[in-house]
Structure formats: C-alpha cells, structure tokens
Enzyme design. Structure first.
Site, PDB file in Angstrom:
ATOM      1  N   GLY A 135       0.378  -1.898  -0.401  1.00 48.28           N
ATOM      2  CA  GLY A 135       0.157   0.102  -0.285  1.00 48.28           C
ATOM      3  C   GLY A 135       0.486   1.663   0.113  1.00 48.28           C
ATOM      4  N   GLN A 150       3.202  10.233   1.153  1.00 49.43           N
ATOM      5  CA  GLN A 150       4.444   9.319   1.713  1.00 49.43           C
ATOM      6  C   GLN A 150       5.793   9.501   0.717  1.00 49.43           C
ATOM      7  OE1 GLN A 150       2.572   5.155   2.093  1.00 49.43           O
ATOM      8  NE2 GLN A 150       3.884   5.174   3.684  1.00 49.43           N
ATOM      9  N   CYS A 200       5.904   1.597   9.565  1.00 50.49           N
ATOM     10  CA  CYS A 200       5.059   2.635   7.561  1.00 50.49           C
ATOM     11  C   CYS A 200       6.732   2.956   8.065  1.00 50.49           C
ATOM     12  CB  CYS A 200       4.658   3.448   8.950  1.00 50.49           C
ATOM     13  SG  CYS A 200       4.652   5.191   7.488  1.00 50.49           S
ATOM     14  N   LEU A 201       6.608   2.728   5.788  1.00 49.06           N
ATOM     15  CA  LEU A 201       7.482   3.129   5.510  1.00 49.06           C
ATOM     16  C   LEU A 201       8.571   5.023   6.106  1.00 49.06           C
ATOM     17  CD1 LEU A 201       8.405   0.789   2.596  1.00 49.06           C
ATOM     18  CD2 LEU A 201       9.361   0.585   5.087  1.00 49.06           C
ATOM     19  N   HIS A 220      -4.770   1.837   7.249  1.00 51.09           N
ATOM     20  CA  HIS A 220      -4.053   2.655   7.002  1.00 51.09           C
ATOM     21  C   HIS A 220      -3.758   4.156   6.343  1.00 51.09           C
ATOM     22  CE1 HIS A 220       0.613   2.479   8.694  1.00 51.09           C
ATOM     23  NE2 HIS A 220       0.552   2.871   7.844  1.00 51.09           N
ATOM     24  N   GLU A 221      -3.909   3.365   4.918  1.00 44.54           N
ATOM     25  CA  GLU A 221      -3.358   4.445   4.026  1.00 44.54           C
ATOM     26  C   GLU A 221      -4.366   5.974   3.671  1.00 44.54           C
ATOM     27  OE1 GLU A 221      -1.003   3.876   2.269  1.00 44.54           O
ATOM     28  OE2 GLU A 221      -0.867   1.809   2.755  1.00 44.54           O
ATOM     29  N   HIS A 240      -2.887   8.094   5.896  1.00 46.95           N
ATOM     30  CA  HIS A 240      -2.137   9.197   5.709  1.00 46.95           C
ATOM     31  C   HIS A 240      -2.864  10.588   5.304  1.00 46.95           C
ATOM     32  CE1 HIS A 240       1.326   7.541   6.245  1.00 46.95           C
ATOM     33  NE2 HIS A 240       0.903   6.177   5.806  1.00 46.95           N
TER      34      HIS A 240
END
Length: 319
Positions: free
Chosen positions: A176, A181, A238-239, A280-281, A284
């Site tokens: 995702g 991001q 999370c990256l 989660h997305e 963001h």
C-alpha cells in the site's frame, strides 16, 4: 569533496558555476574561515584552471553540510532516480505549492513484503532505512491532503502520479502507498497484496490476520466507513517511520468508496487484513500516522518484535 574529520564526514557541496574545478585543485579542504575570506593559501594553483573568487568561495560556505557517517553513507548508496517535472514543480488544485517531493523507486507502502515480523506480515529483518519516502516529521505527513478534482483525474499529471506510486509500491516491495508518502498532498491511495507477499508471513499469522490476496486498487478521494463493530489488534509499521512497529486496533470490516483512475465511481467492501491496509492508507490522507493511533507501551524496534507485550497491553488478535 569528502573529508574525514573528527569521525564525521563533511560533504562539501559546491554550487555550480561557470568555472570548473578539477580533482587536483584542492588536495585538502581549506577551513571555513579561509573559504569565506577567500584567503586560502594552502591550495596549489592549477596551471589551466583558476581558483574560485571570493564571491564563489562564500557560495561554497553556504552549501557546507556536516553529516554523520551513517547519513553520508546512505546518501552515497541511494540510487539516482529522475523525478517527473510536474512532481518537482507541481501545484495542487487549490494553487498550493507542494512542499515535499521525494520520489524514487526505493520507497514503498506501510507494509513491505521484506519488512515484516511478528503480527506484521512479512519476513523479519534488521532495522533498515528506506530511501525515497517522506519521513515522519515532514509536514506533508501530518497535514490533511487535498481532494483531486474529478475533471483532473484523467490529466497527465494525476495519471503520472498514480503510475509513479504503483512503481514505487511494487519495487519496495509493499502492499500500500498513499500520495503524501512521496510528498504529494493529494487524496490518492494504491494497494495490492499478492500471494508472494503473503507467503513471507508465518502461516499462523496469515490465518489470524485473515489475510488474502487482492488485485491492484487505485482509489482517488477515498471515503471510509466501518460496517461492523468487530475490531482486532495487530502490529503495524510504516516506511515513513523506518525500523519500528506498534500495535494498532482497527476495524475488521470497512467499506471504501471513491473514484478509480479512470474517474469512474468505485466501492470496495473489505475485511481482515485488506480492511487494515485501507484504514492505514486513508489515515495518511488525513495527516495521521499509525503511531498517532498505536496502543500505548507497544511501540518497539523491528528487532524486538518477538519480545512479549508489557503487562496490561491487549493481546494480539480479534477483540
């Protein structure tokens, strides 16, 4: 030039000028004082090229950046990736200039197939740094994103952003990715979970998480609502927050509506792990990271994922 001094790497980034400086112009980096005053006498004169003027020397001072060995090494290892012009200079629909644009094929979504572990859905690895993604602390990750005007969905700019997001997510590899991001404050998410990614996780985790493969989804201006009272607690990462995990409680059943990449209405009914990825997305896009919703006292490094939870923390699994 790279100079080793007091166990630090100092990278001298010299602003480009019409003059060219060959590798033998400076055998040792002069001091900042000498640069600023233009009085460096230690540098040998080159017969075919002139030394920098005082003004040029002052420009060099402005670009001096001391870096730790780790940071400098990361810069040297990072691959060079072309950034589309419209990403580097783009404006959102409301006219606001994008503050952060850091795009490379090295970034990815919140759950990487190579960055998993206990309750996280992947092969456990040591703490790493993922280049190319915007990191926690950058305002673009902590402010609400802007909606994409329906008339703009088919534009070259929006389609280019979507293509870039898919490429970044797949190369990470991840399941995702939200536009913020990669530094683009627009409400766009992409997600995809393949059988290959799922195979990295232990079988017991796959069953507990109700994780199943699904095809690529592109959702523009997503709107999420829960469709049941069921919830579950699992680790997330999370990256944009490299090397860490924490337990987050999420709804187990959700519905997300929005536009697909062709501008047509789309509705996704999801449960289990896919529902978690969607939540989660979508977070963001509201300027929320998983650490803003984590269960207290569960935050830890990837290397400590197998350590037991502190007394009083909820157990992993459905509530």
């Amino acid at each position: 030039m790279v100079h080793y001094l007091d166990k630090k790497i100092v990278v001298y980034c010299c602003k480009k000028s019409q003059k060219s400086f060959g590798p033998d112009v400076w055998k040792a980096p002069p001091s900042r004082t000498e640069y600023a005053a233009g009085l460096d006498q230690s540098a040998p004169q080159q017969s075919t090229q002139s030394t920098p003027s005082t003004a040029e020397a002052k420009n060099m001072v402005l670009f001096l950046r001391p870096l730790t060995i780790t940071a400098a090494a990361a810069l040297l290892r990072a691959p060079t990736t072309s950034i589309p012009t419209f990403l580097a200079t783009g404006r959102a629909a409301g006219g606001r200039r994008w503050r952060s644009v850091r795009v490379s094929a090295g970034g990815g979504g919140w759950l990487s197939g190579l960055l998993g572990g206990k309750g996280g859905g992947g092969a456990p690895t040591a703490m790493t740094v993922t280049p190319g993604t915007v990191k926690a602390g950058d305002p673009v990750l902590h402010e609400p994103a802007q909606e994409v005007a329906p008339r703009d969905v088919s534009s070259e700019k929006i389609q280019g952003i979507i293509d870039q997001m898919i490429a970044v997510m797949r190369k990470a590899p991840g399941v995702g990715l939200a536009a913020p991001q990669i530094g683009v404050p627009l409400k766009i998410i992409v997600l995809e979970d393949t059988q290959e990614f799922i195979s990295y996780a232990p079988k017991k985790d796959i069953e507990a998480q109700d994780r199943r493969p699904f095809d690529l989804l592109v959702i523009i201006n997503p709107k999420l609502k829960k469709t049941s009272k069921r919830s579950a607690c699992f680790y997330e990462g999370c990256l944009s927050v490299d090397g860490y995990r924490a337990v987050v409680e999420r709804h187990l059943d959700v519905e997300v509506s929005g536009l697909d990449r062709n501008g047509r209405p789309i509705k996704v009914v999801a449960s289990g792990w896919q529902a978690r990825i969607l939540q989660h997305e979508c977070d963001h896009l509201e300027g929320t990271l998983y650490v803003d919703k984590m269960v207290p006292r569960t935050f830890r490094t990837v290397d400590n994922l197998d350590l037991p939870l502190a007394t009083g923390c909820p157990p992993l699994g459905a509530r």
